[in-house]
Design a protein around this motif. Structure first.
Motif, PDB file in Angstrom:
ATOM      1  N   GLN A   1      -4.050   1.595   4.690  1.00  0.00           N
ATOM      2  CA  GLN A   1      -4.056   2.289   3.409  1.00  0.00           C
ATOM      3  C   GLN A   1      -4.646   3.687   3.547  1.00  0.00           C
ATOM      4  OE1 GLN A   1      -6.178  -0.619   0.875  1.00  0.00           O
ATOM      5  NE2 GLN A   1      -4.353  -0.514  -0.414  1.00  0.00           N
TER       6      GLN A   1
ATOM      7  N   GLN B   1      -2.401   2.643  -6.388  1.00  0.00           N
ATOM      8  CA  GLN B   1      -2.417   1.190  -6.562  1.00  0.00           C
ATOM      9  C   GLN B   1      -3.384   0.755  -7.661  1.00  0.00           C
ATOM     10  OE1 GLN B   1      -4.153  -0.935  -3.291  1.00  0.00           O
ATOM     11  NE2 GLN B   1      -3.114  -2.827  -3.811  1.00  0.00           N
ATOM     12  N   ASN B   2      -4.511   1.424  -7.777  1.00  0.00           N
ATOM     13  CA  ASN B   2      -5.550   0.953  -8.688  1.00  0.00           C
ATOM     14  C   ASN B   2      -5.618   1.662 -10.029  1.00  0.00           C
ATOM     15  OD1 ASN B   2      -6.967  -1.175  -7.093  1.00  0.00           O
ATOM     16  ND2 ASN B   2      -6.969   0.506  -5.649  1.00  0.00           N
TER      17      ASN B   2
ATOM     18  N   SER C   1       0.554   0.588 -11.560  1.00  0.00           N
ATOM     19  CA  SER C   1      -0.544  -0.029 -10.830  1.00  0.00           C
ATOM     20  C   SER C   1      -0.141  -1.419 -10.340  1.00  0.00           C
ATOM     21  CB  SER C   1      -1.781  -0.122 -11.732  1.00  0.00           C
ATOM     22  OG  SER C   1      -2.829  -0.756 -11.063  1.00  0.00           O
TER      23      SER C   1
ATOM     24  N   ASP D   1      -2.959   6.083  -1.487  1.00  0.00           N
ATOM     25  CA  ASP D   1      -2.398   4.744  -1.745  1.00  0.00           C
ATOM     26  C   ASP D   1      -3.301   3.977  -2.705  1.00  0.00           C
ATOM     27  OD1 ASP D   1      -0.299   5.039   0.090  1.00  0.00           O
ATOM     28  OD2 ASP D   1      -1.425   4.102   1.726  1.00  0.00           O
TER      29      ASP D   1
ATOM     30  N   PHE E   1       2.677  -1.125  -7.492  1.00  0.00           N
ATOM     31  CA  PHE E   1       2.207  -0.709  -6.183  1.00  0.00           C
ATOM     32  C   PHE E   1       1.078  -1.578  -5.630  1.00  0.00           C
ATOM     33  CE2 PHE E   1       4.247   3.314  -7.460  1.00  0.00           C
ATOM     34  CZ  PHE E   1       5.051   3.465  -6.341  1.00  0.00           C
ATOM     35  N   SER E   2       0.665  -2.574  -6.365  1.00  0.00           N
ATOM     36  CA  SER E   2      -0.410  -3.445  -5.922  1.00  0.00           C
ATOM     37  C   SER E   2       0.044  -4.326  -4.762  1.00  0.00           C
ATOM     38  CB  SER E   2      -0.896  -4.332  -7.067  1.00  0.00           C
ATOM     39  OG  SER E   2      -1.897  -5.199  -6.612  1.00  0.00           O
TER      40      SER E   2
END
Length: 65
Positions: free
Chosen positions: A10, A18-19, A58, A14, A61-62
């Motif tokens: 990561q 993601q978050n 989110s 990223d 892409f998690s």
């Protein structure tokens, strides 16, 4: 604040995407974690993240889902 552990492969960006669901949060997260948006992140480190601004992205892409 919520936190997330960095996984192998990561990048900082990223993790931001993601978050939080938006790359626009990169600067806020870099300030929160006292690092640069271009910093290499080490697997196992824990990063704090700012608010989720786009929940759908989110989730998309998690890597946990």
């Amino acid at each position: 604040m919520k936190t997330k552990e960095v996984k192998q492969g990561q990048s900082f960006l990223d993790i931001v995407l993601q978050n939080t669901g938006s790359i626009d949060n990169a600067v806020a997260m870099s300030l929160l974690n006292d690092c640069s948006i271009t910093s290499d992140v080490v697997p196992g480190n824990v990063l704090e993240f700012s608010e989720i601004t786009n929940k759908e992205l989110s989730i998309y892409f998690s890597v946990d889902n």
